[in-house]
Enzyme design. Structure first.
Site, PDB file in Angstrom:
ATOM      1  N   ARG A  57       0.829  -1.216   0.000  1.00 38.32           N
ATOM      2  CA  ARG A  57       0.000   0.000   0.000  1.00 38.32           C
ATOM      3  C   ARG A  57       0.863   1.265   0.000  1.00 38.32           C
ATOM      4  O   ARG A  57       0.440   2.315  -0.465  1.00 38.32           O
ATOM      5  CB  ARG A  57      -0.975  -0.019   1.189  1.00 38.32           C
ATOM      6  CG  ARG A  57      -1.866   1.200   1.237  1.00 38.32           C
ATOM      7  CD  ARG A  57      -3.157   1.010   2.054  1.00 38.32           C
ATOM      8  NE  ARG A  57      -2.995   0.248   3.263  1.00 38.32           N
ATOM      9  CZ  ARG A  57      -2.346   0.669   4.357  1.00 38.32           C
ATOM     10  NH1 ARG A  57      -1.809   1.861   4.382  1.00 38.32           N
ATOM     11  NH2 ARG A  57      -2.243  -0.105   5.411  1.00 38.32           N
ATOM     12  N   TYR A 109     -11.622  19.785 -16.266  1.00 45.20           N
ATOM     13  CA  TYR A 109     -12.144  18.430 -16.367  1.00 45.20           C
ATOM     14  C   TYR A 109     -13.384  18.293 -15.485  1.00 45.20           C
ATOM     15  O   TYR A 109     -13.328  18.514 -14.270  1.00 45.20           O
ATOM     16  CB  TYR A 109     -11.057  17.433 -15.964  1.00 45.20           C
ATOM     17  CG  TYR A 109     -11.481  15.997 -16.081  1.00 45.20           C
ATOM     18  CD1 TYR A 109     -11.664  15.407 -17.318  1.00 45.20           C
ATOM     19  CD2 TYR A 109     -11.701  15.235 -14.941  1.00 45.20           C
ATOM     20  CE1 TYR A 109     -12.062  14.084 -17.416  1.00 45.20           C
ATOM     21  CE2 TYR A 109     -12.098  13.915 -15.041  1.00 45.20           C
ATOM     22  CZ  TYR A 109     -12.277  13.355 -16.274  1.00 45.20           C
ATOM     23  OH  TYR A 109     -12.679  12.053 -16.376  1.00 45.20           O
ATOM     24  N   ASP A 189      -2.909  20.515 -14.232  1.00 43.81           N
ATOM     25  CA  ASP A 189      -3.344  19.285 -14.891  1.00 43.81           C
ATOM     26  C   ASP A 189      -2.866  19.370 -16.340  1.00 43.81           C
ATOM     27  O   ASP A 189      -3.408  20.119 -17.148  1.00 43.81           O
ATOM     28  CB  ASP A 189      -4.871  19.167 -14.804  1.00 43.81           C
ATOM     29  CG  ASP A 189      -5.411  17.884 -15.456  1.00 43.81           C
ATOM     30  OD1 ASP A 189      -4.675  17.250 -16.240  1.00 43.81           O
ATOM     31  OD2 ASP A 189      -6.582  17.544 -15.190  1.00 43.81           O
ATOM     32  N   LYS A 214      -4.559   8.317 -19.909  1.00 41.52           N
ATOM     33  CA  LYS A 214      -4.668   8.907 -21.230  1.00 41.52           C
ATOM     34  C   LYS A 214      -3.359   8.695 -22.009  1.00 41.52           C
ATOM     35  O   LYS A 214      -2.988   7.575 -22.259  1.00 41.52           O
ATOM     36  CB  LYS A 214      -5.052  10.384 -21.095  1.00 41.52           C
ATOM     37  CG  LYS A 214      -6.201  10.624 -20.079  1.00 41.52           C
ATOM     38  CD  LYS A 214      -7.523  10.019 -20.533  1.00 41.52           C
ATOM     39  CE  LYS A 214      -8.595  10.024 -19.428  1.00 41.52           C
ATOM     40  NZ  LYS A 214      -8.839  11.314 -18.798  1.00 41.52           N
TER      41      LYS A 214
HETATM   42  C1  LIG Z   1      -9.320  11.760 -17.575  1.00 43.01           C
HETATM   43  C2  LIG Z   1      -8.885  13.041 -16.974  1.00 43.01           C
HETATM   44  C3  LIG Z   1      -8.797  13.196 -15.576  1.00 43.01           C
HETATM   45  C4  LIG Z   1      -9.181  12.086 -14.616  1.00 43.01           C
HETATM   46  O1  LIG Z   1      -8.345  10.974 -14.755  1.00 43.01           O
HETATM   47  P1  LIG Z   1      -8.816   9.447 -14.483  1.00 43.01           P
HETATM   48  O2  LIG Z   1      -7.591   8.676 -14.819  1.00 43.01           O
HETATM   49  O3  LIG Z   1      -9.994   9.185 -15.368  1.00 43.01           O
HETATM   50  O4  LIG Z   1      -9.176   9.375 -13.041  1.00 43.01           O
HETATM   51  C5  LIG Z   1      -8.361  14.412 -15.094  1.00 43.01           C
HETATM   52  N1  LIG Z   1      -8.030  15.442 -15.921  1.00 43.01           N
HETATM   53  C6  LIG Z   1      -8.118  15.322 -17.258  1.00 43.01           C
HETATM   54  C7  LIG Z   1      -7.744  16.485 -18.119  1.00 43.01           C
HETATM   55  C8  LIG Z   1      -8.546  14.128 -17.833  1.00 43.01           C
HETATM   56  O5  LIG Z   1      -8.633  14.021 -19.169  1.00 43.01           O
END
Ligand SMILES: *Cc1c(COP(=O)(O)O)cnc(C)c1O
Length: 400
Positions: A57, A109, A189, A214
């Site tokens: 963990r 997001y 982000d 992604k």
């Molecule tokens: C998909 C996404 C998230 C969230 O990520 P997960 O892996 O789905 O939890 C956050 N910010 C952006 C810009 C995203 O495309």
């Protein structure tokens, strides 16, 4: 497990990625790190843990590859791998205390913004949202009313650029300077930009966040998230708390997912550059198309964020773009229904192209224009993608 990178002065990040970090792995000198499945590790007779690993963990040796690679790609001091992009972001926000103040973009997001509004209410945090697109020529930086909001002390400034789903661009250098003047930790982000095109820490941010689900993984088969912290903050109480949030909550992927992610990251540069070149090709082709009201892509000179994007994204503008289809929501949904190569699915950043009627996903309360189709452009042949969109859009023209 927070690890320092072994930053090399001589190797380019393409080389670090292609080599999966570059080390071979004892005892067999494997060029690919094996998957470490054990959840626990034996102490040495002197009561120490010889390899540093204690319990799954807290971390797993399989995390080191992705963490060290991303750290090098983002020029950071340390990185942490999480079970999802959301759990990475949540760990940052949960490191704040009741009474702290957050400034974040209105356009970000969707799932994260919805969670954040509720969390701030519940946790006793103040949340102020800024509009990246200001309404005067004075807004040179895609920061809108941010400077005004940052006149008051702020604990955390959250940024997302390019931002879903209109790909608004915020000037990271400018926003980070404003945030630091207000006493804030600045977190970006950077999921859509990827380290291939932008390194927020180099531009002044303190923490870079990725949904590794992604582009970093890139094959629609792993859910993961990552945070990278700038070197000056890697020993800070804030970062320690972020790391503790991960360990205490067990917000970690399994070793197999971490291994798949490390494999995906090896091809990050070729995948993302090819996808971005395809996106630019599509944006230029459909800009001015009779069935398309507008193409939203920061690589087009007509996009409001083009100048800033050019100054902080190097070598490309990403592989996300949106089309506003003439005829409104029904026409947009009907166009998506006729696509054969683009898959009608949420998510982004994989080798296959995806299309999404974004307002349908976001549901009631969405600010997304209802004629907007969001495209995650993959690495297929550009001519096939153009032909697929052409046939889907041609019905709009002929009233079919
Ligand atoms: C998909 C996404 C998230 C969230 O990520 P997960 O892996 O789905 O939890 C956050 N910010 C952006 C810009 C995203 O495309």
């Amino acid at each position: 497990m927070t690890k320092k990178t072994s930053k090399s002065q001589t190797q380019r990040i393409e080389t670090v990625a292609a080599q999966g970090g570059g080390q071979t792995h004892p005892p067999f000198a494997e060029v690919v790190e094996p998957i470490h499945l054990s959840t626990t590790y034996e102490r040495a007779p002197d009561n120490s843990y010889p390899g540093g690993a204690v319990y799954a963990r807290d971390g797993n040796p399989s995390f080191r590859g992705p963490e060290q690679m991303l750290c090098a790609m983002e020029s950071g001091g340390a990185a942490l791998l999480f079970s999802s992009g959301m759990s990475a972001a949540v760990a940052v926000f949960q490191a704040l205390k009741p009474g702290d103040r957050i400034v974040a973009p209105r356009q970000m997001y969707w799932s994260l913004r919805n969670w954040l509004v509720d969390f701030c209410d519940h946790w006793g945090l103040t949340l102020d949202l800024f509009d990246a697109i200001g309404d005067g020529p004075a807004d040179c930086c895609g920061t809108g009313n941010l400077a005004e909001l940052l006149r008051r002390p702020t604990s955390l400034l959250w940024l997302e650029t390019p931002a879903n789903p209109t790909w608004d661009i915020t000037d990271i250098r400018h926003a980070a300077a404003l945030g630091h003047d207000a006493g804030a930790i600045v977190c970006v982000d950077s999921t859509v930009a990827t380290p291939v095109f932008s390194q927020p820490i180099v531009l002044g941010a303190d923490i870079t966040m990725h949904s590794a689900t992604k582009y970093l993984n890139g094959h629609s088969d792993v859910l993961a998230g990552m945070l990278v912290v700038a070197e000056p903050l890697q020993d800070s109480a804030f970062w320690q708390r972020v790391a503790m949030n991960r360990a205490a909550g067990g917000a970690v992927p399994g070793p197999v997912e971490a291994w798949l992610l490390a494999r995906g990251m090896r091809t990050l540069f070729v995948r993302v550059r090819t996808a971005a070149a395809n996106a630019m090709h599509l944006a230029r082709h459909f800009d001015g198309h009779p069935a398309v009201a507008s193409v939203l892509y920061p690589g087009l000179a007509t996009h409001p964020g083009h100048q800033i994007a050019s100054s902080q994204m190097f070598g490309g503008y990403g592989a996300m773009l949106s089309l506003r289809v003439r005829g409104g929501a029904d026409a947009a949904i009907a166009c998506a229904a006729r696509l054969r190569i683009f898959k009608r699915a949420t998510s982004l950043g994989s080798t296959e192209s995806l299309v999404e009627h974004r307002a349908s996903v976001e549901g009631p309360g969405t600010q997304c224009p209802d004629d907007l189709l969001r495209l995650s452009v993959g690495i297929e042949h550009a001519d096939d993608l153009v032909a697929d969109l052409e046939q889907a859009l041609s019905h709009e023209l002929h009233g079919g």
